[in-house]
Design an enzyme around this catalytic site. Structure first.
Site, PDB file in Angstrom:
ATOM      1  N   HIS A 213      25.748 -28.536 -20.836  1.00  0.00           N
ATOM      2  CA  HIS A 213      27.093 -29.127 -20.776  1.00  0.00           C
ATOM      3  C   HIS A 213      27.697 -28.929 -19.389  1.00  0.00           C
ATOM      4  CE1 HIS A 213      31.254 -29.852 -22.490  1.00  0.00           C
ATOM      5  NE2 HIS A 213      31.553 -29.112 -21.430  1.00  0.00           N
ATOM      6  N   GLU A 214      27.686 -27.695 -18.911  1.00  0.00           N
ATOM      7  CA  GLU A 214      28.306 -27.414 -17.597  1.00  0.00           C
ATOM      8  C   GLU A 214      27.550 -28.132 -16.483  1.00  0.00           C
ATOM      9  OE1 GLU A 214      31.121 -26.363 -17.797  1.00  0.00           O
ATOM     10  OE2 GLU A 214      31.083 -25.335 -19.728  1.00  0.00           O
TER      11      GLU A 214
ATOM     12  N   HIS B 133      28.451 -31.738 -16.294  1.00  0.00           N
ATOM     13  CA  HIS B 133      29.767 -31.995 -15.693  1.00  0.00           C
ATOM     14  C   HIS B 133      29.647 -32.400 -14.219  1.00  0.00           C
ATOM     15  CE1 HIS B 133      32.811 -31.492 -18.634  1.00  0.00           C
ATOM     16  NE2 HIS B 133      32.588 -30.220 -18.886  1.00  0.00           N
TER      17      HIS B 133
ATOM     18  N   GLU C 239      34.150 -34.600 -20.984  1.00  0.00           N
ATOM     19  CA  GLU C 239      33.654 -33.584 -21.917  1.00  0.00           C
ATOM     20  C   GLU C 239      32.603 -34.164 -22.857  1.00  0.00           C
ATOM     21  OE1 GLU C 239      34.160 -30.493 -21.562  1.00  0.00           O
ATOM     22  OE2 GLU C 239      35.695 -30.725 -20.012  1.00  0.00           O
TER      23      GLU C 239
ATOM     24  N   ASP D 160      28.884 -32.996 -23.290  1.00  0.00           N
ATOM     25  CA  ASP D 160      28.323 -32.593 -24.590  1.00  0.00           C
ATOM     26  C   ASP D 160      27.015 -33.333 -24.868  1.00  0.00           C
ATOM     27  OD1 ASP D 160      30.287 -30.779 -25.247  1.00  0.00           O
ATOM     28  OD2 ASP D 160      31.419 -32.131 -26.550  1.00  0.00           O
TER      29      ASP D 160
HETATM   30 ZN   LIG Z   1      33.326 -29.083 -20.394  1.00  0.00          ZN
END
Ligand SMILES: [Zn+2]
Length: 693
Positions: free
Chosen positions: A529-530, A533, A590, A594
């Site tokens: 996830h990070e 980003h 986000e 995800d």
């Molecule tokens: Zn996030």
């Protein structure tokens, strides 16, 4: 943009993307009641949470987590509760024991132990706080009363910024978007008491009710300050009117997500000509920042509007507004009980639906961590964080980065030229795990055992001065934006780094006893996830050096936007609560993280299983490794949220509600449908799925 933490410290969140900020977003407020229960540690895959009568192909969240809320209903002192909150609860108890020990008077405490112990003890001393009343604020109140003309505003507004009062605006620093080697000053919109501009402007029954309750809350606080009823009521209306005028020229949360919308670097002289009604040279001189010649004016429209507003508002109303901002920006836990209760009644009970205030010790633990995070963090890491966790996490991070490297090769929609740049960026990502290499120095911060108010004020000013001192200096790439004990993680595009504090590397998110499949589903998904980003609709606008620079070919950029638009529509159709849908644009980054993150974790999990020769078809304890992986991910998000909190989240938070962080993702992964034997056309295996990364 610039957000205040519980203690009024500003942290620049311009484009920082956090994993699950909503976990920690408990309003600081009143009272001493609340649950004292300690929760057990959940295992990596907890079968008790599964609802066997639910069909994983129809509603996977319900299947993976359907029993959670029966076993763990939301405690009265929370507006949201789930797996993450249980982890945070465990940490809270660990920190509590450390602080109680450090608070024990006696010799032999280290300077850091003295600070965290005495800050905690002072916060806990409600009798002393009640006894002091508003005395500690009196000097500031008198200063407002003594203001004679608008010409005196620059100095008081600059002073307010240092002590955490964002009246009219917010002033801080961040890395220059276009040159990440530089730290520049930034001036941002601010000055609102409700969570976001649209709270002042939205029509309909629920928003109007909130506004009525807010005006009543302002009046109640002013009455507690000693104003007669009639004056408190008319003052509250004047404050509402002024804040509404500020809201009208403010930018909404969705627009603020695009870095291009909030970047207007200009000479100080140009900014001064936008708002000629305020002497900015005097504001800057009092701000605590080194002398500056240029700054980022995030939203020039706002400052044009502010100039008009200040000119059109009489001095008496401005003084009323300043008094209100001072009061509402002061952390309510250092104010007498009646103020703290009233603050909680609006921001906790009404806005979030939280029935009871949290126990005071919990709030004091949080406040101490917020003000002295790296002092308490050193003790926390030494006691709670095994070096093996750091090694294992780093290995997983490297596996997931390798998975992304290979995945980029397989993308059929991206040109070779953009792939080269994407890989450059990927290889430049810095991995930060556990805690900082160099601890922050708090030696110049005075903490007194008998002065909760002074401690909070000094900690805020200390931190704001530390932040502003960065302007014009080289960037410290080792710095962390959250404390080691925080149960969260983030990506920062200006740094191009991913950060996983010790607080998130604990069961069930990372569990050394769990299967690899479970860990890849839990913490692996978070790592992915990070990392993703860095390549979502915000992150992709920054290059590997952290500069806002378009490295995409025009055609690839267009294809990215088409793919992202699929997710905007998918999530925009989910209903958050009542008549409020998820905002597909606000949550796009986000949701992209995800989706991309779980896919990367899955690829890394497959590679790991292949290396170890694990048979993916063989069930262990009732589930195949692939099923364990997806259950691990699903159980990251078990829990429930009160309807008021859901409304607030849908309207302000870039994270989707928990069930969509599970179902929204798995319905885009055919690997999920295959793992659970779903048929095309079932809800979790639609014929048409979205995929960005
Ligand atoms: Zn996030």
């Amino acid at each position: 943009m610039i957000k205040r933490t519980e203690t009024g410290v500003k942290i620049t969140l311009v484009v920082v993307s956090a994993l699950c900020a909503s976990l920690m977003a408990q309003t600081p407020s009143a009272g001493t009641a609340g649950s004292e229960k300690t929760y057990e540690r959940l295992p990596g895959l907890d079968k008790r949470l599964i609802l066997p009568t639910a069909d994983p192909c129809v509603d996977f969240f319900q299947y993976a987590c359907g029993n959670f809320s029966k076993l763990y209903p939301i405690p009265n002192d929370r507006s949201v509760f789930g797996t993450g909150a249980m982890v945070a609860d465990y940490t809270e108890h660990a920190l509590h024991a450390m602080l109680e020990k450090a608070a024990g008077s006696g010799s032999g405490r280290t300077p850091n132990e003295q600070k965290i112990g005495d800050a905690y003890a002072a916060c806990m001393d409600l009798n002393a706080i009640n006894h002091e009343g508003l005395k500690p604020l009196q000097q500031e109140i008198d200063r407002i009363a003594g203001l004679k003309s608008k010409d005196e505003l620059p100095e008081i507004l600059a002073h307010y910024q240092l002590i955490g009062v964002n009246a009219f605006l917010s002033f801080g620093q961040h890395q220059d978007f276009k040159d990440a080697r530089k730290v520049i000053a930034v001036v941002d919109q601010g000055g609102l008491g409700l969570p976001e501009r649209d709270y002042y402007l939205r029509t309909g029954e629920a928003p109007e009710k909130t506004r009525t309750q807010y005006v009543q809350h302002v009046a109640n606080m002013l009455k507690l300050m000693g104003e007669p009823e009639a004056k408190a009521t008319s003052d509250a209306q004047a404050i509402m009117q002024l804040e509404t005028s500020l809201a009208k020229v403010s930018m909404d949360v969705t627009s603020q997500r695009d870095p291009k919308n909030v970047y207007h670097l200009m000479p100080v002289s140009e900014f001064a000509s936008l708002v000629p009604g305020v002497a900015w040279d005097r504001f800057l001189a009092g701000s605590g920042a080194p002398p500056v010649t240029e700054l980022n004016v995030t939203n020039p429209e706002f400052f044009r509007g502010l100039n008009t507003l200040i000119a059109a508002t009489d001095m008496a109303t401005i003084k009323t507004y300043l008094r209100w901002q001072l009061l509402t920006s002061t952390p309510s836990y250092v104010l007498p009980r009646a103020f703290d209760d009233e603050y909680f009644d609006f921001y906790g009970r009404k806005l979030r639906g939280q029935p009871e205030q949290r126990a005071r010790w919990k709030r004091c633990v949080r406040a101490t961590d917020a003000g002295l995070g790296e002092a308490i963090g050193q003790v926390y890491v030494a006691q709670e964080f095994a070096p093996a966790n750091k090694r294992a996490t780093l290995q997983m991070v490297q596996d997931i980065e390798a998975a992304m490297d290979q995945d980029i090769d397989t993308l059929d929609w991206m040109s070779p030229a953009t792939k080269v740049r994407a890989k450059e960026k990927l290889h430049a990502v810095a991995d930060k795990i556990g805690y900082p290499d160099h601890w922050r120095d708090y030696s110049k911060l005075t903490i007194a055992r008998d002065d909760a108010f002074g401690n909070a004020l000094r900690a805020t000013e200390f931190e704001n001065r530390r932040q502003l001192a960065k302007v014009g200096k080289p960037v410290d790439r080792g710095e962390w934006l959250i404390s080691p004990a925080t149960v969260d993680a983030y990506y920062n595009p200006s740094m191009n780094d991913i950060n996983f504090p010790a607080g998130i590397l604990q069961p069930p998110l990372y569990d050394s006893r769990a299967s690899d499949a479970e860990n890849y589903g839990h913490i692996g998904g978070i790592v992915g996830h990070e990392l993703t980003h860095g390549f979502d609709d915000q992150g992709r606008q920054f290059d590997g050096n952290g500069n806002l620079e378009d490295w995409w070919t025009a055609e690839d950029g267009k294809k990215f936007e088409e793919k992202a638009d699929c997710e905007v529509k998918e999530y925009g159709n989910f209903v958050a609560v009542d008549d409020v849908k998820v905002n597909g644009k606000l949550t796009l980054g986000e949701n992209t993280a995800d989706n991309g993150g779980l896919r990367l974790a899955y690829l890394a999990f497959l590679a790991d299983a292949k290396r170890k020769g694990i048979d993916l078809t063989k069930k262990q304890d009732g589930y195949t490794p692939a099923q364990q992986f997806f259950l691990g991910h699903g159980q990251n998000w078990c829990g429930s949220t009160r309807p008021e909190q859901l409304r607030l989240q849908a309207q302000t938070d870039p994270h989707s509600p928990r069930q969509f962080r599970v179902n929204g993702v798995v319905q885009n992964m055919t690997e999920f449908g295959q793992a659970f034997g779903c048929k095309t056309g079932q809800a979790m295996m639609p014929a048409k799925a979205c995929r960005v990364w």
